[in-house]
Design a protein around this motif. Structure first.
Motif, PDB file in Angstrom:
ATOM      1  N   ALA A 157       1.308  -0.934   0.104  1.00  9.77           N
ATOM      2  CA  ALA A 157      -0.502  -0.308  -0.132  1.00  9.77           C
ATOM      3  C   ALA A 157       1.342   1.099  -0.270  1.00  9.77           C
ATOM      4  N   ALA A 158       1.921   1.666   0.841  1.00 13.54           N
ATOM      5  CA  ALA A 158       2.644   2.843   0.174  1.00 13.54           C
ATOM      6  C   ALA A 158       3.984   2.414  -0.173  1.00 13.54           C
ATOM      7  N   HIS A 159       3.891   1.597  -1.099  1.00 16.18           N
ATOM      8  CA  HIS A 159       3.959   2.100  -2.257  1.00 16.18           C
ATOM      9  C   HIS A 159       3.398   1.886  -3.681  1.00 16.18           C
ATOM     10  N   MET A 160       2.397   1.205  -3.196  1.00 16.23           N
ATOM     11  CA  MET A 160       0.788   2.109  -4.461  1.00 16.23           C
ATOM     12  C   MET A 160       0.858   3.336  -4.229  1.00 16.23           C
TER      13      MET A 160
ATOM     14  N   PHE B 142       8.346  -4.588 -10.703  1.00 16.59           N
ATOM     15  CA  PHE B 142       8.965  -5.657  -9.627  1.00 16.59           C
ATOM     16  C   PHE B 142       9.805  -4.088  -9.396  1.00 16.59           C
ATOM     17  N   PRO B 143       8.776  -3.860  -7.470  1.00 16.23           N
ATOM     18  CA  PRO B 143       9.908  -2.963  -7.178  1.00 16.23           C
ATOM     19  C   PRO B 143      10.789  -3.713  -5.890  1.00 16.23           C
ATOM     20  N   LEU B 144      12.263  -3.490  -6.000  1.00 12.81           N
ATOM     21  CA  LEU B 144      12.940  -3.902  -5.460  1.00 12.81           C
ATOM     22  C   LEU B 144      12.713  -4.287  -3.801  1.00 12.81           C
ATOM     23  N   TRP B 145      12.230  -3.567  -2.806  1.00 11.87           N
ATOM     24  CA  TRP B 145      12.178  -4.327  -1.632  1.00 11.87           C
ATOM     25  C   TRP B 145      11.061  -4.390  -1.401  1.00 11.87           C
ATOM     26  N   PRO B 146      10.015  -4.118  -2.216  1.00 16.08           N
ATOM     27  CA  PRO B 146       8.687  -5.160  -2.063  1.00 16.08           C
ATOM     28  C   PRO B 146       8.349  -6.597  -2.467  1.00 16.08           C
ATOM     29  N   SER B 147       9.260  -6.936  -3.695  1.00 18.62           N
ATOM     30  CA  SER B 147       9.498  -7.940  -4.247  1.00 18.62           C
ATOM     31  C   SER B 147      10.173  -8.670  -3.514  1.00 18.62           C
ATOM     32  N   TYR B 148      11.404  -8.234  -3.054  1.00 20.18           N
ATOM     33  CA  TYR B 148      11.949  -9.271  -2.591  1.00 20.18           C
ATOM     34  C   TYR B 148      11.440  -9.570  -1.022  1.00 20.18           C
ATOM     35  N   THR B 149      10.484  -8.250  -0.449  1.00 24.52           N
ATOM     36  CA  THR B 149      10.037  -9.002   0.613  1.00 24.52           C
ATOM     37  C   THR B 149       9.243 -10.263   0.390  1.00 24.52           C
ATOM     38  N   LEU B 150       8.228 -10.232  -0.672  1.00 25.61           N
ATOM     39  CA  LEU B 150       7.830 -10.693  -0.982  1.00 25.61           C
ATOM     40  C   LEU B 150       8.040 -12.817  -1.506  1.00 25.61           C
ATOM     41  N   PHE B 151       9.126 -12.827  -2.214  1.00 23.77           N
ATOM     42  CA  PHE B 151       9.644 -13.538  -2.241  1.00 23.77           C
ATOM     43  C   PHE B 151      10.222 -14.614  -1.331  1.00 23.77           C
ATOM     44  N   ILE B 152      11.382 -14.186   0.079  1.00 17.31           N
ATOM     45  CA  ILE B 152      11.652 -14.565   1.098  1.00 17.31           C
ATOM     46  C   ILE B 152      10.603 -14.627   1.931  1.00 17.31           C
TER      47      ILE B 152
ATOM     48  N   ALA C 193       3.522 -10.713 -15.887  1.00 16.89           N
ATOM     49  CA  ALA C 193       4.163 -10.275 -16.574  1.00 16.89           C
ATOM     50  C   ALA C 193       3.304 -10.423 -17.886  1.00 16.89           C
ATOM     51  N   ALA C 194       2.646 -11.955 -18.526  1.00 24.77           N
ATOM     52  CA  ALA C 194       1.579 -11.791 -19.519  1.00 24.77           C
ATOM     53  C   ALA C 194       0.797 -10.966 -20.106  1.00 24.77           C
ATOM     54  N   VAL C 195      -0.038 -10.792 -18.584  1.00 29.16           N
ATOM     55  CA  VAL C 195      -1.467  -9.812 -18.578  1.00 29.16           C
ATOM     56  C   VAL C 195      -0.738  -8.272 -18.226  1.00 29.16           C
ATOM     57  N   PHE C 196       0.181  -7.849 -17.588  1.00 30.06           N
ATOM     58  CA  PHE C 196       0.453  -6.261 -17.328  1.00 30.06           C
ATOM     59  C   PHE C 196       1.509  -5.818 -17.900  1.00 30.06           C
ATOM     60  N   GLY C 197       2.354  -6.878 -18.909  1.00 28.21           N
ATOM     61  CA  GLY C 197       3.421  -5.968 -19.557  1.00 28.21           C
ATOM     62  C   GLY C 197       4.247  -6.256 -18.573  1.00 28.21           C
ATOM     63  N   VAL C 198       6.044  -6.466 -19.368  1.00 29.15           N
ATOM     64  CA  VAL C 198       7.287  -6.730 -18.697  1.00 29.15           C
ATOM     65  C   VAL C 198       7.051  -5.083 -18.681  1.00 29.15           C
ATOM     66  N   HIS C 199       7.325  -4.503 -17.015  1.00 33.83           N
ATOM     67  CA  HIS C 199       7.657  -2.940 -16.943  1.00 33.83           C
ATOM     68  C   HIS C 199       8.337  -3.269 -15.137  1.00 33.83           C
ATOM     69  N   THR C 200       9.958  -2.342 -15.426  1.00 31.71           N
ATOM     70  CA  THR C 200      10.460  -2.305 -14.612  1.00 31.71           C
ATOM     71  C   THR C 200      10.478  -1.558 -13.576  1.00 31.71           C
ATOM     72  N   GLU C 201      10.476  -0.703 -12.840  1.00 33.13           N
ATOM     73  CA  GLU C 201      10.631   0.357 -11.366  1.00 33.13           C
ATOM     74  C   GLU C 201      10.760   0.093 -10.345  1.00 33.13           C
ATOM     75  N   PRO C 202      12.932  -0.378 -10.034  1.00 35.12           N
ATOM     76  CA  PRO C 202      12.567  -1.082  -8.508  1.00 35.12           C
ATOM     77  C   PRO C 202      12.704  -0.137  -7.672  1.00 35.12           C
ATOM     78  N   ALA C 203      13.193   1.145  -8.340  1.00 33.69           N
ATOM     79  CA  ALA C 203      12.991   2.011  -6.604  1.00 33.69           C
ATOM     80  C   ALA C 203      12.379   2.306  -6.204  1.00 33.69           C
TER      81      ALA C 203
END
Length: 350
Positions: free
Chosen positions: A18-21, A79-89, A119-129
């Motif tokens: 939510a903070a990221h969105m 693919f935001p870096l910290w949220p993605s890493y949190t979800l994965f871990i 990615a198939a649904v929303f497309g491939v976009h990266t904003e890691p910050a």
């Protein structure tokens, strides 16, 4: 058992996402889906698992679904870096707890499938910050989740340790009970001496050993004189006291390798490996004189006691347990017939 961890961690992850969105232009549909995923879904997963016939398998399926959805969210949020890493871990740790290293690899594979689907649904976009708030919440969420997992691991380890201690105590009780049962099966309950069952095994063993080594073996068959008179005059409790007294005397003067048995009633048998005939006669006479020298005091009563004994030695008087016992019994019978309070050697006529 995974309901609490999933519910709490999903709330923390919701705050991170939510903070990221916030302020990134996500519409109301995304916010509704966020709420359904991280607030409603954990309880639905619990109710599905708790009603399943195989709860463990269903919960494992729920964790696979967690990883798949996390991958979709990572792609949807670019693919935001910290949220993605949190979800994965979080997904990887949860699967590792349940399935070990294979679970971690499976979590990575499921998340990868989710990211491909997203990615198939929303497309491939990266904003890691990510912004400071999102980064801080991600770090806090990871820290809290790891602490909760560590706390649960400690609680399970403690429970396992306590269970092992209880099992060890139960095992010790079982072993002690087995030992008591073994003792009861080979010991006379009144005197604590060995019984006839043990004597049979010990005599066969010692006879074989002495025969191989060319050594003698003697047995002493001992009987309390006029035991029925003692019972009639002083009572059965006094009779038991006399039996116990003689048992203690026999055991006190026995060697370490001797086997002292209560043969039956007021009869005792001493198995004396490596003892020659002369020494066996001397031992029997020692028992006889010791018992006769001191009457037994039971309450106010003074009970005089004497014994008769028959002695037999291997190989002179028999080469088997049955033959030796028979020879000693005949000698004991002769001692009784000759007036009691005496020791007779097998094979003699008087």
């Amino acid at each position: 058992m995974n309901r609490r961890n999933r519910t709490m961690s999903f709330v923390w992850v919701l705050l991170v996402l939510a903070a990221h969105m916030w302020g990134r232009g996500f519409g109301p549909v995304a916010w509704v889906l966020l709420g359904l995923q991280f607030l409603v879904y954990p309880h639905v997963a619990y109710f599905v698992a708790v009603r399943s016939k195989n709860q463990m398998r269903t919960e494992f399926g729920n964790m696979l679904l967690d990883g798949l959805m996390f991958g979709i969210w990572m792609a949807a949020l670019r693919f935001p870096l910290w949220p993605s890493y949190t979800l994965f871990i979080c997904a990887a740790i949860n699967m590792t707890v349940f399935r070990g290293a294979a679970g971690a690899l499976l979590a990575a594979a499921v998340i990868a499938c989710g990211t491909l689907l997203g990615a198939a649904v929303f497309g491939v976009h990266t904003e890691p910050a990510t912004g400071p708030l999102t980064t801080s919440l991600s770090i806090a969420t990871l820290s809290l989740y790891l602490l909760v997992v560590a706390k649960d691991a400690y609680a399970r380890s403690l429970m396992l340790f306590q269970t092992r201690q209880q099992l060890r105590a139960k095992m010790e009780e079982v072993l002690a009970l087995q030992q008591r049962l073994q003792e009861q099966s080979t010991q006379d309950p009144l005197t604590g001496l060995f019984n006839r069952r043990y004597l049979v095994e010990a005599m066969e063993r010692e006879l074989s050993r002495c025969a191989r080594a060319g050594l003698p073996l003697s047995i002493l068959l001992v009987d309390i004189d006029h035991f029925k008179r003692i019972n009639d005059a002083f009572g059965h409790q006094s009779g038991d006291a006399v039996i116990v007294h003689l048992a203690q005397l026999l055991r006190q003067h026995a060697r370490a390798g001797d086997v002292v048995c209560r043969y039956g009633g007021e009869e005792f048998l001493l198995l004396c490996p490596e003892m020659p005939q002369a020494a066996a006669l001397e031992r029997a006479q020692q028992y006889r004189t010791s018992l006769a020298a001191q009457p037994l005091q039971v309450g106010d009563a003074s009970i005089p006691m004497t014994l008769s004994a028959g002695v037999a030695t291997f190989p002179e008087h028999g080469d088997s347990a049955e033959a030796l016992i028979r020879s000693a019994d005949e000698a004991l019978y002769r001692a009784k017939g000759l007036g009691r309070n005496r020791v007779e050697l097998a094979g003699l006529s008087g």
